[in-house]
Design an enzyme around this catalytic site. Structure first.
Site, PDB file in Angstrom:
ATOM      1  N   LYS A  18     -55.409 -14.377  42.772  1.00 17.54           N
ATOM      2  CA  LYS A  18     -55.013 -13.916  44.111  1.00 17.54           C
ATOM      3  C   LYS A  18     -56.062 -12.939  44.631  1.00 17.54           C
ATOM      4  O   LYS A  18     -56.549 -12.094  43.878  1.00 17.54           O
ATOM      5  CB  LYS A  18     -53.648 -13.222  44.010  1.00 17.54           C
ATOM      6  CG  LYS A  18     -53.054 -12.758  45.332  1.00 17.54           C
ATOM      7  CD  LYS A  18     -51.688 -12.088  45.104  1.00 17.54           C
ATOM      8  CE  LYS A  18     -50.989 -11.733  46.412  1.00 17.54           C
ATOM      9  NZ  LYS A  18     -49.670 -11.112  46.176  1.00 17.54           N
TER      10      LYS A  18
ATOM     11  N   SER B  43     -45.890 -13.294  48.988  1.00 19.79           N
ATOM     12  CA  SER B  43     -47.204 -13.292  49.575  1.00 19.79           C
ATOM     13  C   SER B  43     -48.240 -14.062  48.771  1.00 19.79           C
ATOM     14  O   SER B  43     -49.306 -14.381  49.294  1.00 19.79           O
ATOM     15  CB  SER B  43     -47.701 -11.838  49.733  1.00 19.79           C
ATOM     16  OG  SER B  43     -47.842 -11.247  48.447  1.00 19.79           O
TER      17      SER B  43
ATOM     18  N   SER C  58     -43.081 -11.362  45.508  1.00 19.25           N
ATOM     19  CA  SER C  58     -44.223 -12.215  45.846  1.00 19.25           C
ATOM     20  C   SER C  58     -44.731 -13.127  44.743  1.00 19.25           C
ATOM     21  O   SER C  58     -45.617 -13.947  44.996  1.00 19.25           O
ATOM     22  CB  SER C  58     -45.392 -11.365  46.335  1.00 19.25           C
ATOM     23  OG  SER C  58     -45.169 -11.006  47.665  1.00 19.25           O
TER      24      SER C  58
HETATM   25  N1  GLN Z   1     -41.854 -10.438  50.941  1.00 22.01           N
HETATM   26  C1  GLN Z   1     -41.977  -9.072  50.527  1.00 22.01           C
HETATM   27  C2  GLN Z   1     -42.730  -8.253  51.524  1.00 22.01           C
HETATM   28  O1  GLN Z   1     -43.164  -8.791  52.495  1.00 22.01           O
HETATM   29  C3  GLN Z   1     -42.594  -8.997  49.179  1.00 22.01           C
HETATM   30  C4  GLN Z   1     -44.052  -8.950  49.183  1.00 22.01           C
HETATM   31  C5  GLN Z   1     -44.628  -8.744  47.823  1.00 22.01           C
HETATM   32  O2  GLN Z   1     -43.934  -8.808  46.811  1.00 22.01           O
HETATM   33  N2  GLN Z   1     -45.895  -8.435  47.806  1.00 22.01           N
HETATM   34  O3  GLN Z   1     -42.899  -7.079  51.379  1.00 22.01           O
END
Ligand code: GLN
Length: 494
Positions: A81, A161, A185
């Site tokens: 990532k 994400s 995420s």
């Molecule tokens: N969907 C969550 C957010 O937008 C989690 C994102 C993440 O775990 N990086 O914050």
């Protein structure tokens, strides 16, 4: 075993075995994955492919394998990532503001992978600064899920994400990838893409060299297609790092060995508060099936109560933006990445940040700055911190009675690109099942467990006690065996 069919479809454990037997070389394996990446560029999973680096690393692995000096991940391709700093390779966090940033250092976790012989094939697309649930917030454009609904060829989101990281593993562009999980995420994209995603306990893996979003929540973890592969990769990633003061100095158990133990006699908690409206009927049914599968293998199911979980989402969406607003203050056009032209210093800050950040990141910086401001600190930030403690206490009490907790991973299967885009709060609801474990710092894994009527994957989440990843893997393995999820995405070449 012998190879029939494309090598890219093997599991990481199978690739390891066959590399050891010299059934193929690390270079051939890497080449096959680079070809799979090239033929599936339409998914937009990668922000950067590092083919030359990969081939050089594969050659070095082949030399060690030939000498019988194989390392734990020797010759195995892994994609990363684009939130992990990689020495000499552009690292953008999916943002325009970091375009052109080439770190002079390597994150601790990726350094461990390369030390173990893994081959880096590229950097993966993601929501900007890891903020999102659909990979629609990337400066590199959206990622397409390799799965599609039956009879509907619209592009679906891979989740977020870590959308690129999940799509790449599902589409056989890599047997494993690294993601990060702040509120879901790793787990939610794993569920959307039909693969395994593991978020270890907070402190299990070093955060050093990972671009910070919300430092008290961020954790590194692997995406793989099987639970065994997840155990293999986490075993290499995990461990104390003196460079991260929140990393924990505990021995790293042999996670792969934990898979030999069955689930007989374990108690699995099911929280009554997690039966809620807005959860798809087929998700509920799969959750029940998961309970039955574990019971059939000798585990006991026990109802538990996590009363403060209902406040987890608003708590998270105060704390995470608060920390983000502070962490992202460093992108000022002076030290990293992009710089906009301006007349004076204030103008430089304004223009760089105004042009560099996307809408969701700006929204979070505004919310975070607001909840941390003098007049509102107690009303929002401190209150959220108190609720966070209550959520953690609910889990601690539940874990006096149970060994793990079983929940759905996400309230729905993957949705189409563009859906839920006009309402940020609807997007935040994706995290309803994943955020509580993040706030409590607990390990949690999503395992693919079934398909919806329209042919899309759904995952189940296993939450464990702090630093008890072993039991999470054991239960994950039991679910995986029972679910026997052998379905493959439609959009996959080779
Ligand atoms: N969907 C969550 C957010 O937008 C989690 C994102 C993440 O775990 N990086 O914050």
């Amino acid at each position: 075993m012998t190879v029939s069919g494309p090598v890219t479809h093997l599991t990481l454990a199978e690739m390891r075995e066959l590399l050891g037997k010299r059934a193929f070389s690390a270079k051939e394996l890497t080449q096959a994955h680079l070809e799979a990446m090239e033929s599936q560029r339409a998914l937009n999973a990668f922000t950067c492919e590092t083919a030359d680096k990969a081939l050089a690393m594969a050659e070095a692995a082949d030399a060690r394998l030939a000498k019988g000096e194989a390392r734990p991940l020797d010759g195995l391709p892994v994609a990363i990532k684009d939130l992990y700093c990689t020495e000499g390779v552009e690292t953008t966090a999916g943002s325009n503001i970091l375009k052109g940033f080439v770190p002079t250092y390597e994150s601790s976790v990726t350094a461990k992978l390369w030390q173990a012989g893994a081959v880096m094939t590229g950097k993966l697309n993601m929501d900007e600064f890891a903020m999102g649930s659909a990979n629609m917030n990337s400066a590199f454009g959206p990622v397409a899920n390799p799965w599609q609904r039956k009879g509907d060829n619209r592009d679906l989101v891979p989740g977020g994400s870590s959308g690129g990281a999940a799509a790449a593993v599902a589409a056989r562009m890599a047997p494993a990838s690294l993601g990060t999980d702040t509120g879901g995420s790793i787990r939610q994209p794993a569920s959307f893409c039909g693969i395994v995603g593991m978020k270890p306990s907070y402190g299990r893996c070093s955060r050093w060299g990972i671009v910070a979003f919300a430092s008290s929540l961020d954790q590194a973890g692997p995406f793989t297609r099987t639970v065994r592969d997840s155990a293999i990769v986490l075993g290499v990633m995990a461990g104390f790092d003196p460079k991260d003061s929140t990393s924990v100095d505990l021995p790293v158990p042999d996670y792969e060995a934990a898979l030999h133990k069955n689930v007989k006699g374990l108690t699995v908690g099911v929280a009554k508060e997690y039966r809620m409206p807005g959860v798809a009927g087929e998700v509920e049914r799969l959750w029940k099936r998961g309970m039955t599968w574990l019971e059939e293998q000798g585990a006991h199911i026990r109802e538990i109560s996590l009363p403060h979980s209902q406040h987890a989402l608003p708590t998270y969406y105060i704390l995470a933006p608060a920390e983000a607003s502070s962490n992202l203050a460093r992108y000022d056009g002076v030290r990293f990445g992009a710089r906009a032209a301006a007349e004076d210093l204030t103008g430089l800050y304004e223009a760089t940040r105004g042009q560099g950040f996307g809408a969701e990141v700006k929204r979070r910086i505004l919310i975070g700055t607001y909840v941390l401001s003098a007049g509102y600190y107690d009303a929002y930030y401190n209150k959220a911190r108190r609720i966070r403690s209550l959520i953690a206490r609910d889990f601690a009490r539940a874990f006096e009675q149970v060994d793990v907790i079983l929940t759905p991973t996400a309230p729905t299967a993957a949705f189409a690109q563009g859906e839920k885009m006009d309402d940020p709060v609807a997007m935040y609801l994706n995290d309803i099942f994943t955020v509580p474990a993040s706030l409590a710092g607990l390990p949690a894994m999503s395992v693919p467990a079934g398909l919806t009527d329209r042919g899309l994957p759904l995952g189940l989440q296993i939450i464990g006690k702090a630093f008890d990843e072993e039991t999470v893997f054991r239960v994950g393995h039991a679910l995986e065996t029972a679910a026997h999820f052998t379905h493959r995405p439609q959009r996959i070449s080779g």
